[in-house]
Design a protein around this motif. Structure first.
Motif, mmCIF file in Angstrom:
data_model
loop_
_atom_site.group_PDB
_atom_site.id
_atom_site.type_symbol
_atom_site.label_atom_id
_atom_site.label_comp_id
_atom_site.label_asym_id
_atom_site.label_seq_id
_atom_site.Cartn_x
_atom_site.Cartn_y
_atom_site.Cartn_z
ATOM 1 N N ALA A 48 50.704 36.715 26.073
ATOM 2 C CA ALA A 48 51.123 37.834 25.214
ATOM 3 C C ALA A 48 52.441 37.503 24.523
ATOM 4 O O ALA A 48 52.635 37.825 23.346
ATOM 5 N N LYS A 49 53.346 36.839 25.228
ATOM 6 C CA LYS A 49 54.625 36.439 24.615
ATOM 7 C C LYS A 49 54.396 35.488 23.452
ATOM 8 O O LYS A 49 54.999 35.648 22.386
ATOM 9 N N GLU A 50 53.549 34.487 23.666
ATOM 10 C CA GLU A 50 53.275 33.509 22.609
ATOM 11 C C GLU A 50 52.600 34.169 21.406
ATOM 12 O O GLU A 50 52.916 33.849 20.256
ATOM 13 N N ALA A 65 60.352 48.124 11.320
ATOM 14 C CA ALA A 65 59.552 49.352 11.268
ATOM 15 C C ALA A 65 58.426 49.219 10.245
ATOM 16 O O ALA A 65 57.362 49.823 10.406
ATOM 17 N N ASP A 66 58.642 48.412 9.222
ATOM 18 C CA ASP A 66 57.636 48.253 8.166
ATOM 19 C C ASP A 66 56.434 47.400 8.588
ATOM 20 O O ASP A 66 55.335 47.621 8.103
ATOM 21 N N ASN A 67 56.649 46.416 9.475
ATOM 22 C CA ASN A 67 55.547 45.518 9.815
ATOM 23 C C ASN A 67 55.106 45.595 11.278
ATOM 24 O O ASN A 67 54.293 44.795 11.728
ATOM 25 N N VAL A 68 55.628 46.565 12.028
ATOM 26 C CA VAL A 68 55.315 46.633 13.453
ATOM 27 C C VAL A 68 53.812 46.783 13.709
ATOM 28 O O VAL A 68 53.277 46.153 14.623
ATOM 29 N N GLY A 69 53.130 47.569 12.921
ATOM 30 C CA GLY A 69 51.682 47.750 13.108
ATOM 31 C C GLY A 69 50.919 46.456 12.910
ATOM 32 O O GLY A 69 50.048 46.101 13.717
ATOM 33 N N ALA A 70 51.259 45.725 11.857
ATOM 34 C CA ALA A 70 50.587 44.453 11.580
ATOM 35 C C ALA A 70 50.871 43.430 12.677
ATOM 36 O O ALA A 70 49.980 42.702 13.121
ATOM 37 N N VAL A 71 52.109 43.378 13.142
ATOM 38 C CA VAL A 71 52.483 42.410 14.184
ATOM 39 C C VAL A 71 51.755 42.726 15.490
ATOM 40 O O VAL A 71 51.204 41.836 16.136
ATOM 41 N N LEU A 72 51.749 43.990 15.886
ATOM 42 C CA LEU A 72 51.082 44.363 17.135
ATOM 43 C C LEU A 72 49.582 44.082 17.069
ATOM 44 O O LEU A 72 48.993 43.605 18.042
ATOM 45 N N THR A 73 48.983 44.368 15.937
ATOM 46 C CA THR A 73 47.554 44.101 15.757
ATOM 47 C C THR A 73 47.278 42.601 15.832
ATOM 48 O O THR A 73 46.355 42.167 16.524
ATOM 49 N N GLN A 74 48.075 41.814 15.139
ATOM 50 C CA GLN A 74 47.873 40.368 15.124
ATOM 51 C C GLN A 74 48.120 39.763 16.509
ATOM 52 O O GLN A 74 47.410 38.844 16.922
ATOM 53 N N ILE A 77 48.651 43.244 21.169
ATOM 54 C CA ILE A 77 49.404 43.894 22.245
ATOM 55 C C ILE A 77 49.679 45.336 21.850
ATOM 56 O O ILE A 77 49.606 45.705 20.680
ATOM 57 N N SER A 78 50.027 46.148 22.828
ATOM 58 C CA SER A 78 50.339 47.555 22.586
ATOM 59 C C SER A 78 51.852 47.731 22.437
ATOM 60 O O SER A 78 52.628 46.810 22.715
ATOM 61 N N ARG A 79 52.251 48.922 22.031
ATOM 62 C CA ARG A 79 53.691 49.220 21.932
ATOM 63 C C ARG A 79 54.355 49.130 23.309
ATOM 64 O O ARG A 79 55.494 48.688 23.421
ATOM 65 N N GLU A 80 53.648 49.557 24.341
ATOM 66 C CA GLU A 80 54.192 49.477 25.698
ATOM 67 C C GLU A 80 54.443 48.024 26.097
ATOM 68 O O GLU A 80 55.459 47.695 26.710
ATOM 69 N N GLU A 81 53.511 47.144 25.752
ATOM 70 C CA GLU A 81 53.696 45.725 26.055
ATOM 71 C C GLU A 81 54.867 45.147 25.266
ATOM 72 O O GLU A 81 55.632 44.329 25.783
ATOM 73 N N LEU A 82 55.026 45.604 24.027
ATOM 74 C CA LEU A 82 56.155 45.163 23.210
ATOM 75 C C LEU A 82 57.473 45.514 23.890
ATOM 76 O O LEU A 82 58.381 44.686 23.981
ATOM 77 N N VAL A 83 57.558 46.733 24.410
ATOM 78 C CA VAL A 83 58.772 47.194 25.094
ATOM 79 C C VAL A 83 59.042 46.335 26.337
ATOM 80 O O VAL A 83 60.205 46.037 26.651
ATOM 81 N N GLN A 84 57.996 45.917 27.035
ATOM 82 C CA GLN A 84 58.164 45.076 28.225
ATOM 83 C C GLN A 84 58.496 43.627 27.870
ATOM 84 O O GLN A 84 59.288 42.978 28.556
ATOM 85 N N LEU A 85 57.906 43.113 26.803
ATOM 86 C CA LEU A 85 58.075 41.706 26.445
ATOM 87 C C LEU A 85 59.403 41.399 25.758
ATOM 88 O O LEU A 85 59.948 40.304 25.913
ATOM 89 N N THR A 86 59.930 42.364 25.015
ATOM 90 C CA THR A 86 61.147 42.113 24.244
ATOM 91 C C THR A 86 62.316 41.677 25.121
ATOM 92 O O THR A 86 62.951 40.651 24.824
#
Length: 111
Positions: A48-50, A65-74, A77-86
């Motif tokens: 998930a990190k890679e 904020a402008d590209n978060v949806g595209a990045v998560l989709t690509q 991962i979910s927003r929750e995973e983003l919060v854990q991985l950052t």
């Protein structure tokens, strides 16, 4: 006497078949050159990190904020995973965060 002639003809007939190559073909004439199937290489499984770092790199090296949806989709991962991985990526020195909430990748592709 007829039996001798018949058996003699049978021997001659068998000899003729054997010498002409007619009859049963040798095994293997119609086999493929390599009957063992060749394994196809499987793509590497990314963590998930890679996937997140790669998706951020592909989208301009920064998660905003402008590209978060595209990045998560690509990154799949979910927003929750983003919060854990950052914080993990930050501790590894692979990303930097800014005051406006953007996450910037620090890699060879993003200087």
């Amino acid at each position: 006497m007829i039996a001798r002639i018949a058996s003699g003809l049978a021997v001659v007939s068998l000899a003729a078949c054997a010498s002409s190559g007619a009859g049963i073909r040798p095994l293997g004439d119609n086999l493929p050159a390599n009957p063992v199937p060749v394994a196809t290489p499987q793509p590497a499984v990314l963590t998930a990190k890679e996937r997140l770092v790669g998706a951020i790199e592909t989208n301009g090296c920064a998660l905003t904020a402008d590209n978060v949806g595209a990045v998560l989709t690509q990154a799949t991962i979910s927003r929750e995973e983003l919060v854990q991985l950052t914080p993990q990526l930050q501790a590894e020195g692979r990303v930097e965060t800014s005051g406006d909430g953007a996450i910037r990748v620090t890699s060879d592709r993003c200087i």
